[in-house]
Design a protein around this motif. Structure first.
Motif: not given
Ligand code: AMP
Length: 117
Positions: A31-33, A89-91, A97-100, A102-106
């Motif tokens: 789950h997204d935080i 998919m934010n790139s 993109q916050e986390v570098e 690779f991930h997909v949001h559902i």
């Molecule tokens: P993005 O903008 O696609 O890189 O999204 C990164 C996502 O990671 C954001 O929606 C954040 O809320 C989520 N996120 C950051 N830290 C955590 C964590 N520790 N556990 C779960 N989700 C996180």
């Protein structure tokens, strides 16, 4: 170049907890935080890829296929198969993109509207 100093790398390595919903050899889902709708789950690769383009370029065809099968499986598990859902998919910078890693949001569980904002 992939930078191991990111939160998803730490989740993969058990340094940071997550609310896991699924895992297999290729993918981990949790789950997204900061949930932005009723169902907001992230599916990340176990492989170390920065973003979509990096994943498609570096991963084997089998890995790409297995990853997207996992995404589909997780969506089914979450019960949004029939109601519908959005994959995001934010790139890069403009996508925010916050986390570098690779991930997909559902995203789903409620009507999402036609646009992103
Ligand atoms: P993005 O903008 O696609 O890189 O999204 C990164 C996502 O990671 C954001 O929606 C954040 O809320 C989520 N996120 C950051 N830290 C955590 C964590 N520790 N556990 C779960 N989700 C996180």
């Amino acid at each position: 170049m992939y930078n191991r100093d990111n939160v998803f790398y730490k989740i993969l390595n058990g340094q940071i907890p997550c609310e896991k919903v699924y895992e297999d050899a290729i993918a981990v889902a949790f789950h997204d935080i900061h949930r932005c709708c009723r169902i907001h789950v992230l599916v990340i690769t176990r492989g170390l890829y920065i973003n979509f383009a990096d994943f498609v370029k570096q991963a084997s065809a089998d890995e790409v296929k297995s990853f997207f099968h996992a995404v589909s499986h997780v969506a089914n598990m979450l019960g949004v198969k029939d109601s519908g859902y959005r994959l995001l998919m934010n790139s890069g910078l403009d996508a925010g993109q916050e986390v570098e890693h690779f991930h997909v949001h559902i995203l789903g569980g409620e009507p999402l509207g036609k646009k992103l904002k």
